[in-house]
Write a protein that holds these residues in place. Structure first.
Motif, PDB file in Angstrom:
ATOM      1  N   TYR A   1       0.814  -1.219   0.000  1.00  0.00           N
ATOM      2  CA  TYR A   1       0.000   0.000   0.000  1.00  0.00           C
ATOM      3  C   TYR A   1       0.846   1.267   0.000  1.00  0.00           C
ATOM      4  O   TYR A   1       0.573   2.201  -0.754  1.00  0.00           O
ATOM      5  CB  TYR A   1      -0.942   0.030   1.209  1.00  0.00           C
ATOM      6  CG  TYR A   1      -1.834  -1.176   1.364  1.00  0.00           C
ATOM      7  CD1 TYR A   1      -2.093  -2.040   0.301  1.00  0.00           C
ATOM      8  CD2 TYR A   1      -2.438  -1.470   2.578  1.00  0.00           C
ATOM      9  CE1 TYR A   1      -2.915  -3.147   0.448  1.00  0.00           C
ATOM     10  CE2 TYR A   1      -3.261  -2.570   2.734  1.00  0.00           C
ATOM     11  CZ  TYR A   1      -3.494  -3.409   1.667  1.00  0.00           C
ATOM     12  OH  TYR A   1      -4.311  -4.492   1.828  1.00  0.00           O
TER      13      TYR A   1
ATOM     14  N   PRO B   1      -7.047   5.000   5.530  1.00  0.00           N
ATOM     15  CA  PRO B   1      -7.568   5.463   4.236  1.00  0.00           C
ATOM     16  C   PRO B   1      -8.342   6.773   4.382  1.00  0.00           C
ATOM     17  O   PRO B   1      -8.888   7.067   5.446  1.00  0.00           O
ATOM     18  CB  PRO B   1      -8.503   4.323   3.801  1.00  0.00           C
ATOM     19  CG  PRO B   1      -8.835   3.582   5.043  1.00  0.00           C
ATOM     20  CD  PRO B   1      -7.706   3.781   6.003  1.00  0.00           C
TER      21      PRO B   1
ATOM     22  N   ALA C   1     -13.123   4.946   3.889  1.00  0.00           N
ATOM     23  CA  ALA C   1     -13.327   3.501   4.022  1.00  0.00           C
ATOM     24  C   ALA C   1     -14.826   3.247   3.946  1.00  0.00           C
ATOM     25  O   ALA C   1     -15.598   3.841   4.700  1.00  0.00           O
ATOM     26  CB  ALA C   1     -12.759   2.994   5.339  1.00  0.00           C
TER      27      ALA C   1
END
Length: 198
Positions: free
Chosen positions: A57, A111, A114
């Protein structure tokens, strides 16, 4: 769109073990007749998740403006909380959640958005069975014991992270109505018109 792709070395062997010979199974008919090593299971799964965040990621985020991951990074924390509350029913779940989050904190990438497709667990189970999923055993007692706890754990996690997890109540809604809500939630962070993603 980021997919896991091939793994190598220790993480490949760990992932293979977790997928094919996990310490804790939910596929039988007798319920939990033996200790399922929840703490060790959680730590091993978080090790694999740490690899995903650091090796997959993070570089993708450095190279691209938008990275979409369909693996459910928060679902891994909810899973950890669910199995720990099974093994430690007398411990306050909020304390267990704090401990899980503390373990993940050094590597966990939050994030921007999400999405949690919240489906009542009995309906999710029936849909998985209809698709041919569910560990090959629709009558699994372990799965029936686990799913309500997992659903509750996800709600605790979402409550602990206000604004981080966007809950979409799916139920029996149509696909277009769910996609419209997703478009609305993604619009503020995507530099393109989200309707063009379909």
């Amino acid at each position: 769109m980021l997919h896991y792709g091939p793994r190598h070395g220790v993480v490949e062997r760990l992932s293979d073990m977790l997928d094919t010979a996990p310490l804790r199974r939910r596929e039988g008919l007798r319920g939990y007749v033996a200790a399922h090593h929840a703490t060790v299971d959680v730590l091993l799964r978080l090790c694999r998740e740490s690899y995903n965040h650091r090796v997959l990621y993070r570089p993708a985020l450095a190279e691209h403006d938008v990275v979409v991951i369909d693996h459910g990074v928060y679902s891994k924390l909810a899973y950890a909380l669910a199995v720990l509350t099974e093994q430690h029913p007398d411990v306050d779940p909020t304390l267990l959640l704090e401990q899980v989050r503390a373990v993940a904190a050094p590597w966990f990438l939050q994030p921007d958005v999400a999405l949690w497709l919240d489906i009542p667990w009995p309906l999710a189970r029936e849909r998985a069975i209809a698709r041919g999923h569910g560990g090959g055993n629709p009558g699994s007692v372990e799965r029936l014991l686990f799913l309500p706890r997992y659903s509750h754990a996800y709600r605790l996690l979402a409550d602990a992270l206000p604004g981080r997890i966007q809950r979409i109540r799916v139920g029996t809604r149509t696909t277009p109505s769910v996609l419209a809500e997703i478009d609305e939630l993604l619009a503020p962070v995507l530099p393109i018109q989200t309707g063009a993603l379909r």
